[in-house]
Write an enzyme that holds these catalytic residues in place. Structure first.
Site, mmCIF file in Angstrom:
data_model
loop_
_atom_site.group_PDB
_atom_site.id
_atom_site.type_symbol
_atom_site.label_atom_id
_atom_site.label_comp_id
_atom_site.label_asym_id
_atom_site.label_seq_id
_atom_site.Cartn_x
_atom_site.Cartn_y
_atom_site.Cartn_z
ATOM 1 N N THR A 151 -0.077 10.173 -3.462
ATOM 2 C CA THR A 151 0.224 8.821 -2.983
ATOM 3 C C THR A 151 1.681 8.445 -3.237
ATOM 4 O O THR A 151 2.084 7.319 -2.941
ATOM 5 C CB THR A 151 -0.670 7.792 -3.709
ATOM 6 O OG1 THR A 151 -0.447 7.891 -5.126
ATOM 7 C CG2 THR A 151 -2.140 8.038 -3.399
ATOM 8 N N ASN A 164 0.810 -1.222 0.000
ATOM 9 C CA ASN A 164 0.000 0.000 0.000
ATOM 10 C C ASN A 164 0.843 1.271 0.000
ATOM 11 O O ASN A 164 1.981 1.286 0.487
ATOM 12 C CB ASN A 164 -0.929 0.015 1.217
ATOM 13 C CG ASN A 164 -2.220 -0.736 0.955
ATOM 14 O OD1 ASN A 164 -2.638 -0.867 -0.185
ATOM 15 N ND2 ASN A 164 -2.846 -1.226 2.014
ATOM 16 N N HIS A 165 0.262 2.334 -0.525
ATOM 17 C CA HIS A 165 0.800 3.686 -0.438
ATOM 18 C C HIS A 165 -0.096 4.498 0.488
ATOM 19 O O HIS A 165 -1.271 4.166 0.682
ATOM 20 C CB HIS A 165 0.813 4.361 -1.819
ATOM 21 C CG HIS A 165 1.761 3.734 -2.778
ATOM 22 N ND1 HIS A 165 2.335 4.442 -3.807
ATOM 23 C CD2 HIS A 165 2.236 2.471 -2.893
ATOM 24 C CE1 HIS A 165 3.120 3.652 -4.520
ATOM 25 N NE2 HIS A 165 3.066 2.443 -3.984
ATOM 26 N N ARG A 166 0.434 5.555 1.031
ATOM 27 C CA ARG A 166 -0.408 6.473 1.787
ATOM 28 C C ARG A 166 -1.419 7.101 0.831
ATOM 29 O O ARG A 166 -1.059 7.567 -0.254
ATOM 30 C CB ARG A 166 0.453 7.549 2.452
ATOM 31 C CG ARG A 166 -0.355 8.435 3.377
ATOM 32 C CD ARG A 166 0.516 9.338 4.223
ATOM 33 N NE ARG A 166 -0.315 10.161 5.091
ATOM 34 C CZ ARG A 166 0.160 11.000 6.000
ATOM 35 N NH1 ARG A 166 1.476 11.138 6.148
ATOM 36 N NH2 ARG A 166 -0.663 11.704 6.751
#
Length: 219
Positions: free
Chosen positions: A98, A90-92
């Site tokens: 992102t 995942n990315h922020r």
């Protein structure tokens, strides 16, 4: 009378009719040495082109230092092309961008703002789950016992036991059995039996003879 069943500690349990070993099929727990992956006995994975690193093939974003885990139960069937996309992929996504700036200049240890601040929960696959060709399991998915995911399905969230799902995003197609039958199967939990006992009652397990299974469970 059945022939000796491959031991749970075998790496390549499938012998072809000509006597050769099928190297593209493994009892997965014996082919994976990864601190964040747990696999139950007799769960197998197959690949048309066998990888050198089964963990990297199946869960490419799960690193030894990842905070999340991948847990797979007993007697699962994992077809070619299945991928577990775990939380470390995942990315922020709560800010304006992102983009993981910290990844490219060694900012992991600093807890930089471009890194995700939280992770999804562990990915958990129950017992006797069949993942068809090319299935994608998304971060934090939890699949109950006896689930079937059709080829190419992209599965997220929680899937109740004995549910058939398909599509992208995966949606329930139908329960495999009625609620009462599912409750009785979960109570029997045949996957916890010794392998010889399971094989003695193979006809009941694979032929949906619930009364015979319940009788066997009382022995």
């Amino acid at each position: 009378m059945h022939r000796p069943f491959p031991g749970a500690d075998m790496r390549h349990p499938l012998t072809l009719p000509d006597g050769t070993v099928h190297t593209g099929t493994v009892f997965l727990k014996n082919a994976i040495d990864h601190p964040r992956i747990d696999v139950g006995d007799y769960t197998y994975a197959s690949a048309h082109t066998p990888p050198e690193d089964w963990a990297a093939r199946l869960a490419p974003y799960l690193y030894p230092g990842s905070p999340e885990r991948l847990s797979i139960g007993r007697f699962c069937q994992i077809a070619d092309g299945v991928t577990f996309i775990t939380a470390s992929a995942n990315h922020r996504r709560d800010g304006f961008s992102t983009f993981p700036f910290a990844v490219f200049d060694g900012g992991f240890e600093e807890g930089r703002p471009s890194l995700p601040q939280t992770t999804d929960p562990d990915t958990v696959i129950g017992h006797d789950v069949w993942l068809g060709q090319g299935v994608r399991i998304l971060p934090g998915a939890r699949l109950g016992h006896g689930v079937i995911a059709g080829a190419g399905a992209v599965v997220a969230g929680e899937v109740p036991p004995y549910t058939l799902v398909a599509g992208n995003p995966a949606r329930p197609v139908r329960p495999r059995f009625d609620e009462a039958t599912i409750a009785r199967l979960l109570n029997i939990a045949w996957w916890d039996w010794p392998i010889d006992r399971i094989l003695d009652h193979e006809a009941a397990v694979c032929g949906a003879d619930l009364a015979a299974l319940e009788a066997a469970a009382q022995v």
